[in-house]
Design a protein around this motif. Structure first.
Motif, PDB file in Angstrom:
ATOM      1  N   PRO A  92       0.829  -1.218   0.000  1.00 56.34           N
ATOM      2  CA  PRO A  92       0.000   0.000   0.000  1.00 56.34           C
ATOM      3  C   PRO A  92       0.856   1.258   0.000  1.00 56.34           C
ATOM      4  N   LYS A  93       0.488   2.216  -0.851  1.00 58.54           N
ATOM      5  CA  LYS A  93       1.292   3.428  -0.998  1.00 58.54           C
ATOM      6  C   LYS A  93       0.452   4.531  -1.612  1.00 58.54           C
ATOM      7  N   VAL A  94       1.015   5.727  -1.642  1.00 57.34           N
ATOM      8  CA  VAL A  94       0.403   6.884  -2.290  1.00 57.34           C
ATOM      9  C   VAL A  94       1.477   7.603  -3.096  1.00 57.34           C
ATOM     10  N   ASP A  95       1.119   8.022  -4.312  1.00 56.64           N
ATOM     11  CA  ASP A  95       2.030   8.752  -5.197  1.00 56.64           C
ATOM     12  C   ASP A  95       1.255   9.872  -5.866  1.00 56.64           C
ATOM     13  N   GLU A  96       1.990  10.875  -6.312  1.00 58.54           N
ATOM     14  CA  GLU A  96       1.388  11.944  -7.116  1.00 58.54           C
ATOM     15  C   GLU A  96       2.302  12.222  -8.302  1.00 58.54           C
ATOM     16  N   ILE A  97       1.795  11.933  -9.487  1.00 62.16           N
ATOM     17  CA  ILE A  97       2.563  12.111 -10.717  1.00 62.16           C
ATOM     18  C   ILE A  97       1.673  12.783 -11.751  1.00 62.16           C
ATOM     19  N   ASP A  98       2.180  13.863 -12.329  1.00 62.25           N
ATOM     20  CA  ASP A  98       1.496  14.559 -13.434  1.00 62.25           C
ATOM     21  C   ASP A  98       0.056  14.917 -13.091  1.00 62.25           C
ATOM     22  N   GLY A  99      -0.153  15.460 -11.885  1.00 64.83           N
ATOM     23  CA  GLY A  99      -1.488  15.924 -11.515  1.00 64.83           C
ATOM     24  C   GLY A  99      -2.465  14.831 -11.152  1.00 64.83           C
ATOM     25  N   ILE A 100      -1.980  13.621 -10.903  1.00 65.81           N
ATOM     26  CA  ILE A 100      -2.836  12.505 -10.487  1.00 65.81           C
ATOM     27  C   ILE A 100      -2.367  12.019  -9.122  1.00 65.81           C
ATOM     28  N   ALA A 115      -7.241   6.494  -8.559  1.00 65.28           N
ATOM     29  CA  ALA A 115      -6.582   7.594  -9.262  1.00 65.28           C
ATOM     30  C   ALA A 115      -7.465   8.824  -9.154  1.00 65.28           C
ATOM     31  N   LEU A 116      -6.980   9.831  -8.420  1.00 65.96           N
ATOM     32  CA  LEU A 116      -7.729  11.067  -8.202  1.00 65.96           C
ATOM     33  C   LEU A 116      -7.173  12.157  -9.099  1.00 65.96           C
ATOM     34  N   GLY A 117      -8.035  12.733  -9.935  1.00 70.50           N
ATOM     35  CA  GLY A 117      -7.653  13.830 -10.807  1.00 70.50           C
ATOM     36  C   GLY A 117      -8.559  15.025 -10.585  1.00 70.50           C
ATOM     37  N   LYS A 118      -8.422  16.027 -11.391  1.00 64.65           N
ATOM     38  CA  LYS A 118      -9.226  17.232 -11.262  1.00 64.65           C
ATOM     39  C   LYS A 118     -10.633  16.960 -11.770  1.00 64.65           C
ATOM     40  N   GLY A 119     -11.557  16.819 -10.842  1.00 64.17           N
ATOM     41  CA  GLY A 119     -12.947  16.615 -11.199  1.00 64.17           C
ATOM     42  C   GLY A 119     -13.323  15.167 -11.455  1.00 64.17           C
ATOM     43  N   PRO A 178       0.992  -0.561   6.449  1.00 66.16           N
ATOM     44  CA  PRO A 178       1.384   0.442   5.446  1.00 66.16           C
ATOM     45  C   PRO A 178       0.296   1.466   5.136  1.00 66.16           C
ATOM     46  N   VAL A 179      -0.977   1.103   5.370  1.00 62.33           N
ATOM     47  CA  VAL A 179      -2.067   2.052   5.114  1.00 62.33           C
ATOM     48  C   VAL A 179      -1.955   3.251   6.049  1.00 62.33           C
ATOM     49  N   ARG A 180      -1.445   3.014   7.243  1.00 65.15           N
ATOM     50  CA  ARG A 180      -1.232   4.122   8.184  1.00 65.15           C
ATOM     51  C   ARG A 180      -0.270   5.143   7.597  1.00 65.15           C
ATOM     52  N   ASP A 181       0.827   4.673   7.034  1.00 64.85           N
ATOM     53  CA  ASP A 181       1.783   5.594   6.413  1.00 64.85           C
ATOM     54  C   ASP A 181       1.184   6.249   5.171  1.00 64.85           C
ATOM     55  N   MET A 182       0.370   5.501   4.430  1.00 65.30           N
ATOM     56  CA  MET A 182      -0.244   6.057   3.235  1.00 65.30           C
ATOM     57  C   MET A 182      -1.164   7.230   3.569  1.00 65.30           C
ATOM     58  N   VAL A 183      -2.028   7.044   4.568  1.00 64.99           N
ATOM     59  CA  VAL A 183      -2.949   8.113   4.966  1.00 64.99           C
ATOM     60  C   VAL A 183      -2.181   9.290   5.554  1.00 64.99           C
ATOM     61  N   SER A 184      -1.122   8.988   6.291  1.00 59.89           N
ATOM     62  CA  SER A 184      -0.297  10.066   6.850  1.00 59.89           C
ATOM     63  C   SER A 184       0.327  10.910   5.748  1.00 59.89           C
ATOM     64  N   ASN A 185       0.776  10.270   4.688  1.00 55.99           N
ATOM     65  CA  ASN A 185       1.353  11.013   3.566  1.00 55.99           C
ATOM     66  C   ASN A 185       0.306  11.857   2.856  1.00 55.99           C
ATOM     67  N   ILE A 186      -0.921  11.364   2.797  1.00 56.73           N
ATOM     68  CA  ILE A 186      -1.997  12.159   2.187  1.00 56.73           C
ATOM     69  C   ILE A 186      -2.260  13.408   3.014  1.00 56.73           C
ATOM     70  N   ILE A 187      -2.266  13.257   4.334  1.00 56.90           N
ATOM     71  CA  ILE A 187      -2.523  14.411   5.209  1.00 56.90           C
ATOM     72  C   ILE A 187      -1.436  15.467   5.050  1.00 56.90           C
ATOM     73  N   ARG A 188      -0.186  15.017   4.924  1.00 57.68           N
ATOM     74  CA  ARG A 188       0.925  15.966   4.787  1.00 57.68           C
ATOM     75  C   ARG A 188       1.108  16.463   3.354  1.00 57.68           C
ATOM     76  N   SER A 189       0.347  15.900   2.440  1.00 58.89           N
ATOM     77  CA  SER A 189       0.505  16.276   1.036  1.00 58.89           C
ATOM     78  C   SER A 189       0.045  17.720   0.796  1.00 58.89           C
ATOM     79  N   GLU A 190       0.732  18.383  -0.090  1.00 56.93           N
ATOM     80  CA  GLU A 190       0.358  19.744  -0.489  1.00 56.93           C
ATOM     81  C   GLU A 190      -0.235  19.755  -1.894  1.00 56.93           C
ATOM     82  N   SER A 191      -0.862  18.670  -2.261  1.00 55.37           N
ATOM     83  CA  SER A 191      -1.442  18.543  -3.590  1.00 55.37           C
ATOM     84  C   SER A 191      -2.591  19.535  -3.786  1.00 55.37           C
ATOM     85  N   GLU A 192      -2.676  20.076  -4.969  1.00 59.84           N
ATOM     86  CA  GLU A 192      -3.770  20.977  -5.302  1.00 59.84           C
ATOM     87  C   GLU A 192      -5.087  20.240  -5.436  1.00 59.84           C
TER      88      GLU A 192
END
Length: 367
Positions: A108-116, A141-145, A239-253
């Motif tokens: 389990p992981k989280v990534d942000e590449i090319d606005g996704i 996969a979360l994108g704009k809209g 690993p989901v704990r670390d994944m959610v933690s990374n989402i909280i700290r993320s500065e994604s638009e």
């Protein structure tokens, strides 16, 4: 009990295939995913007041949902390489993320590449027949809209409650953006972990009662099988704990600041689930110790009986040995009552020893 007979009793409970599935994981080897026989594609296209819910047969029918000023949730159940690559190319999902979607056994992981913003984790199910934990990889996969979710199995789904909420107008879910939908999906997956933990907790309680009451030869094999399921839980929950933690700290638009507090709630839930997994692992270790202690206790009881019997026979052995020596002059040897005196001594001395042992509490139960 002969060794072969003992092994025949526990062999059906020793699942070596399950051990290979859990432990033999090599990330350097790319496993080949089999194409899904059935694919179900459902679409929710909505805003605060309007909702369009429909299913499509072909992946190209999803393409028109991009950039339509609505929030679009595309859920694909059953993965086929060509479909995943096509929708990934149209919605701007990087090929590295496409590879992760098509992969097997990912952490389990989280990534942000090319606005996704990409999240990968496993849904957990409990198989009542085999008492084992089964996993299903879910990619988001979360994108704009829009939000696209990929599920391996087209026959199992836990998002029906979320679909029911989407059908109700003017709810928080309908009025919020795609990031809130992403939170809702993760929240439902994490909440489903507790159902699996509850089932395992019931199995552990039953196992504990069986060990305390019966402690048969199969108990250790059942304990080992249950510990394997604890490994599966630990590998997927922690690993989901670390994944959610990374989402909280993320500065994604893609994530609004107002949605962060909801992800914190998911983080609290996954922390509790992880602590519960650790508690279950400790309980399994305690059960194994309990089993071994009871085995040792039984052995001690047997040794105690053998020791008492040996002590009771010792006087008779000594007396018989003395009078059996090949000497001419031995007291009572040539007397008429010598034999009866020796026999009486062989009986009286063990009786006296039994009385002494009883006064000292040697015959009291140890448990």
């Amino acid at each position: 009990m002969p060794v072969n007979k003992y092994l025949n009793l526990i062999r059906p409970l020793i699942n070596t295939k399950r051990t290979k599935e859990i432990l033999l994981v090599n990330p350097t080897i790319i496993p080949v995913r089999q194409e899904a026989e059935k694919t179900v594609i459902s679409i929710f296209d909505y805003n605060g007041t309007e909702l369009k819910e429909f299913a499509v047969q072909h992946i190209v029918d999803c393409f028109e949902c991009k950039d339509n000023n609505h929030i679009t949730w595309i859920n694909i159940e059953g993965l086929r390489k060509q479909d995943v690559e096509s929708i990934g190319q149209h919605f701007g999902i990087h090929y590295l993320l496409v590879e992760d979607i098509l992969s097997i056994g990912q952490r389990p992981k989280v990534d942000e590449i090319d606005g996704i913003l990409f999240c990968l984790l496993n849904m957990l199910y409990f198989n009542e027949e085999t008492s084992s934990v089964e996993t299903e990889q879910i990619s988001i996969a979360l994108g704009k809209g829009f939000l696209i979710s990929f599920q391996e199995d087209a026959d199992r789904d836990v998002f029906d409650t979320l679909r029911a909420r989407l059908r109700v107008a003017n709810t928080k879910l309908r009025q919020s953006g795609a990031d809130y939908l992403c939170y809702s999906l993760l929240d439902m997956i994490v909440d489903h972990y507790y159902l699996v933990l509850e089932k395992l907790g019931e199995r552990i309680e039953l196992l504990e009662e069986d060990i305390a009451r019966f402690n048969d030869s199969r108990s250790l094999a059942r304990i080992n099988n249950m510990r394997k399921e604890m490994i599966v839980l630990k590998r997927n929950v922690a690993p989901v704990r670390d994944m959610v933690s990374n989402i909280i700290r993320s500065e994604s638009e893609l994530l609004q600041e107002s949605t962060t507090k909801y992800f914190k709630d998911v983080y609290d839930h996954i922390m509790q689930a992880n602590e519960l997994v650790e508690s279950y692992r400790d309980m399994m270790t305690s059960l194994q110790d309990l089993y071994l202690n009871k085995v040792n206790l039984k052995m001690n009881e047997v040794m105690k009986v053998l020791a008492i019997v040996t002590c009771l026979l010792a006087p008779a052995t000594v007396i018989g040995g003395i009078f059996g020596m090949n000497f001419d002059i031995i007291p009572l040897t040539h007397q008429r009552k010598g034999f009866y005196i020796a026999v009486i001594l062989m009986i009286i001395i063990p009786i006296g020893m039994l009385v002494m042992f009883k006064k000292r509490g040697w015959f009291k139960q140890s448990v």
